[in-house]
Scaffold this motif. Structure first.
Motif, short mmCIF file in Angstrom:
data_model
loop_
_atom_site.label_atom_id
_atom_site.label_comp_id
_atom_site.label_asym_id
_atom_site.label_seq_id
_atom_site.Cartn_x
_atom_site.Cartn_y
_atom_site.Cartn_z
N ALA A 1 1.59 -0.91 -2.14
CA ALA A 1 2.55 -0.76 -1.04
C ALA A 1 3.13 0.64 -1.01
O ALA A 1 3.31 1.24 0.06
N SER A 2 3.42 1.19 -2.19
CA SER A 2 3.99 2.54 -2.26
C SER A 2 3.00 3.57 -1.73
O SER A 2 3.40 4.52 -1.03
N ALA A 3 1.70 3.39 -2.05
CA ALA A 3 0.70 4.33 -1.55
C ALA A 3 0.62 4.28 -0.03
O ALA A 3 0.53 5.32 0.64
N GLY A 4 0.66 3.06 0.54
CA GLY A 4 0.63 2.94 2.00
C GLY A 4 1.85 3.57 2.65
O GLY A 4 1.74 4.26 3.68
N LEU A 5 3.02 3.34 2.07
CA LEU A 5 4.25 3.92 2.61
C LEU A 5 4.22 5.45 2.53
O LEU A 5 4.68 6.15 3.43
N GLY A 6 3.69 5.97 1.44
CA GLY A 6 3.61 7.41 1.29
C GLY A 6 2.64 8.05 2.26
O GLY A 6 2.87 9.17 2.73
N LEU A 7 1.57 7.34 2.61
CA LEU A 7 0.56 7.89 3.52
C LEU A 7 0.96 7.77 4.98
O LEU A 7 0.82 8.71 5.76
#
Length: 488
Positions: free
Chosen positions: A46-52
């Motif tokens: 989820a953090s990777a998606g939010l960062g991207l």
């Protein structure tokens, strides 16, 4: 005639057919740790998606559910097939596997759908899906190892069969045409059509079984001391043949396949296991000396190895050099320099998942996935990942100490060491500590060969752990008192 003593059935002879009691709490601990591992992986995804993109990734539920089903299937397999096994190995391996999938997804999405960054040409929109599929195959291999190998000492019967299999797996890429076996200068692959496999990943497992069986049979001879030099008992000259043969084989791998990593793993595994078997420091010193001589000779005789050494010694001098496939002896440290820059940008706490630029480093999804984690999770996150590897190695060595069977003890020690050595070789290479090699990061790098072989290794270690921890069959408790009559 004298009638004698009476005692309760608690002291009766044990019946070999009586099963041992099931362990209490061990599998529950494993289940709890697996839930925690899945939670960490989902949070990272989820953090990777939010960062991207500033929003949750579209495949969060699907990938998360698939990963959870896989690891809990592995848990059920352990509960049924190896209930006494170590409760931490599976959650630790699952956590590494899941974090690898997260980073592959993060790199896959670079430059896609408006994300900042450059699209990695070797990755497609299906790369993450393929990695999940490889994870499924790896966990199937893990369960298969537990189901087929009920007693690890059974493998000792096939010592030389595994030795021949390991050598064949190592030799196949060397005899294939370069068009079917060479990737980035190393001749270690089998590529036919869209299918590719790295047989060396499976060869190390077969050779670990062979070394364990051979050294159990020969350890008394190899432990004999010859001359004493500077307080160290050297082995007899006639007993040096095994280590010289292993040294020669590793040099052949280095020369014909130009693969420093496989050569180092192969020879390091043998030296470590012969030390475990004999407990003589002299074998370690001889092995280190032979490896140093062989590496120096290879750096002088092989242009590919010499280029790796030059790039290691001067990573910034050749950082702007770009080599073509035709330039065999060209020296380029662009990949290494970009990895070092990424680690520097990450600092202590990292840029955050999805906020860095790991896509700039070539092969960030495979050889340099460690630097990708170092850039976005920082030194703190990278040290946590290395600690997880260290815990797996520690649990494997603990199983080696606990098991009584000499073959299983050697095998567990060898497998634990080769995992530690592989992590050291790749992390040392991408950080500039040692020359860069082409080995993968277990459980984390993109691709199937390393992932499947790593899960099979965990299966072997957990089988040995189950054997070591399983208690002896319990005696049958008779009701009443047993009269023992003995002639006087």
């Amino acid at each position: 005639m004298t009638a004698v003593a009476t005692h309760s059935g608690a002291g009766a002879a044990a019946d070999p057919g009586t099963p041992a009691p099931m362990p209490r709490g061990r599998r529950s601990t494993e289940l709890f740790m697996l839930v925690f591992a899945v939670g960490v992986v989902l949070a990272a995804y989820a953090s990777a998606g939010l960062g991207l993109n500033g929003k949750l990734p579209a495949g969060l539920v699907e990938y998360g559910a698939a990963f959870a089903v896989l690891v809990f299937a592995a848990h059920v397999g352990v509960r049924r097939l190896a209930p006494w096994a170590d409760p931490l190995m599976l959650p630790l391996a699952a956590l590494l596997n899941g974090l690898g999938i997260v980073m592959i997804y993060r790199l896959q999405e670079s430059g896609r759908s408006g994300n900042p960054g450059t699209t990695i040409s070797t990755m497609s929109p299906s790369t993450t899906l393929y990695q999940v599929a490889y994870s499924a195959v790896g966990i199937a291999a893990f369960i298969a190892v537990l189901a087929v190998i009920r007693q690890p000492r059974i493998l000792q019967r096939y010592t030389y069969t595994f030795g021949a299999l390991g050598l064949v797996l190592l030799a196949i890429p060397a005899v294939l045409p370069s068009s079917l076996s060479v990737v980035n200068g190393a001749k270690v692959w089998i590529r036919i059509g869209g299918f590719s496999i790295q047989p060396g990943e499976f060869a190390k497992l077969a050779l670990a079984v062979f070394f364990a069986g051979y050294l159990v049979a020969k350890r008394d001879v190899l432990a004999l001391a010859g001359r004493r030099v500077l307080g160290i008992d050297l082995p007899r000259a006639r007993d040096l043949a095994p280590v010289l043969i292993a040294w020669g084989a590793s040099l052949l791998i280095l020369i014909f396949e130009t693969d420093i990593g496989t050569s180092a793993l192969f020879f390091g595994l043998f030296v470590a296991m012969i030390y475990i078997a004999t407990q003589r420091t002299s074998w370690l010193l001889i092995g280190i000396g032979l490896f140093a001589v062989g590496t120096f000779a290879a750096s002088r005789l092989s242009g590919h190895v010499a280029a790796r050494f030059t790039a290691w010694l001067h990573p910034l001098t050749h950082a702007n050099v770009f080599c073509t496939a035709a330039q065999i002896h060209c020296v380029s440290s662009y990949q290494l320099a970009q990895g070092l820059y990424g680690l520097g940008f990450g600092g202590i706490l990292g840029t955050g998942l999805g906020h860095g630029q790991p896509f700039v480093t070539p092969l960030a999804q495979s050889d340099f996935i460690v630097t990708a984690f170092g850039e976005e999770l920082g030194m703190t996150g990278l040290m946590a990942i290395l600690l997880i590897f260290g815990l797996i190695v520690q649990r494997g060595l603990r199983a080696a100490v606990q098991v009584r069977d000499p073959f299983s003890k050697l095998l567990a020690g060898g497998l634990s060491f080769v995992l530690a050595l592989q992590v050291f070789v790749i992390v040392g290479g991408v950080t500039g500590l040692i020359p860069l090699t082409g080995v993968t990061t277990p459980f984390m790098s993109q691709g199937g060969s390393s992932l499947i072989a790593s899960w099979a290794m965990i299966g072997l270690l957990m089988r040995i752990s189950d054997t070591a921890r399983r208690p002896a069959p319990q005696p049958i408790q008779d009701e009443g008192m047993t009269q023992i009559v003995r002639a006087g």
